[in-house]
Design a protein around this motif. Structure first.
Motif, PDB file in Angstrom:
ATOM      1  N   ASN A  99      14.716  37.464  33.873  1.00 49.01           N
ATOM      2  CA  ASN A  99      14.271  36.211  33.249  1.00 49.01           C
ATOM      3  C   ASN A  99      14.804  34.977  33.969  1.00 49.01           C
ATOM      4  N   LYS A 100      15.002  35.062  35.264  1.00 48.09           N
ATOM      5  CA  LYS A 100      15.436  33.880  36.003  1.00 48.09           C
ATOM      6  C   LYS A 100      14.261  32.935  36.171  1.00 48.09           C
TER       7      LYS A 100
ATOM      8  N   ASN B  32      20.988  37.015  27.517  1.00 50.12           N
ATOM      9  CA  ASN B  32      21.176  36.607  28.902  1.00 50.12           C
ATOM     10  C   ASN B  32      21.742  35.183  28.855  1.00 50.12           C
ATOM     11  N   TYR B  34      22.996  31.656  31.228  1.00 50.61           N
ATOM     12  CA  TYR B  34      22.704  30.965  32.488  1.00 50.61           C
ATOM     13  C   TYR B  34      23.534  29.685  32.575  1.00 50.61           C
ATOM     14  N   TYR B  49      23.850  33.570  36.488  1.00 50.30           N
ATOM     15  CA  TYR B  49      23.302  34.169  35.279  1.00 50.30           C
ATOM     16  C   TYR B  49      24.067  35.445  34.981  1.00 50.30           C
ATOM     17  N   ALA B  92      22.444  27.869  29.182  1.00 49.48           N
ATOM     18  CA  ALA B  92      21.263  28.315  28.444  1.00 49.48           C
ATOM     19  C   ALA B  92      21.391  29.795  28.111  1.00 49.48           C
ATOM     20  N   TRP B  93      20.647  30.202  27.104  1.00 50.34           N
ATOM     21  CA  TRP B  93      20.589  31.622  26.758  1.00 50.34           C
ATOM     22  C   TRP B  93      19.131  32.020  26.546  1.00 50.34           C
ATOM     23  N   SER B  94      18.885  33.317  26.679  1.00 51.33           N
ATOM     24  CA  SER B  94      17.573  33.856  26.334  1.00 51.33           C
ATOM     25  C   SER B  94      17.756  35.267  25.812  1.00 51.33           C
ATOM     26  N   GLN B 102      13.979  30.050  27.451  1.00 54.87           N
ATOM     27  CA  GLN B 102      15.410  29.785  27.551  1.00 54.87           C
ATOM     28  C   GLN B 102      15.754  28.622  26.625  1.00 54.87           C
TER      29      GLN B 102
END
Lengths: 113, 113
Positions: A99-100, B32, B34, B49, B92-94, B102
């Protein structure tokens, strides 16, 4: 290398008109494309995600199109309001890859009363 | 609901001093995470990340490092700051998986003197 282009000049429009912002990409084939809004001094806020098999997506006054042939996405705000003034970022991306996201530099929108 | 906290909001540091910026996420697990940097008038540059505790991937060689000591904690560090480290840092997160939106914190404005 992958390149994302958004209009670097600010877009100035009158309240009530439709704002159209452009996102062009080269050297890769994204499966998805996300749009974000960023206000000064704040983090970006997610608005919409469109998949490559979706030609158009809507959310309230927002509409996004995704043309994989032209390698372009258009972001429309109908009946624009001064509160819509912000910078809008696009992020085309492939599937997978943790998910970059790679973001465009953004286009600043100013809606005048 | 999920929230992301980032602090401090602003920071002024002398050249050569250390740095530690912290980011925490609430209301979700196994996100995830970032770290981005945004130079004035420029797009977001992905720095690091993480897909899990202790798992860090660096996107660009630089003077910074990142760590994830807990599932929902992400730390950006430097042993000796350079003038070029000035900028707006965003966490950021996802959710796991691809094509996930994100969600950003409100950022830290870092000025190096």
């Amino acid at each position: 290398s992958q390149k994302i282009e958004q209009n670097s000049e600010a877009l100035n429009i009158q309240e009530g008109k439709t704002a159209t912002l452009t996102c062009n990409y080269t050297n890769y084939s994204p499966a998805y494309l996300q749009w974000y809004r960023q206000d000064p001094g704040r983090g970006p806020v997610f608005l919409l995600l469109i998949r490559e098999n979706e030609k158009e997506k809507r959310k309230e006054r927002l509409k996004v199109t995704f043309d994989t042939t032209l390698k372009q996405s258009l972001f429309h705000i109908t009946a624009s309001q001064p509160a819509d003034s912000a910078t809008y970022l696009c992020a085309p991306h492939r599937s997978g890859g943790y998910n970059k996201l790679i973001f465009g530099a953004g286009t600043r929108l100013a809606v005048h009363p | 609901s999920q929230t992301i906290h980032q602090w401090p909001a602003t920071l002024v540091q002398p050249v050569g001093s250390p740095l530690s910026l912290e980011c925490t996420v609430e209301g979700t697990s196994n996100p995830n995470l970032y770290w981005y940097r945004q130079a004035a008038g420029r797009g977001l540059q992905l720095l690091f990340y993480s897909v899990g505790i202790g798992q860090i991937s660096s996107e660009v060689p630089q003077n910074l490092s990142a760590s994830r000591p807990q599932d929902r904690q992400f730390i950006l560090s430097s042993k000796k700051l350079l003038l070029s480290d000035s900028g707006f840092y965003l966490c950021a997160w996802s959710q796991r998986g691809s094509n996930q939106p994100q969600h950003f914190g409100d950022g830290t404005r870092l000025s190096i003197l």
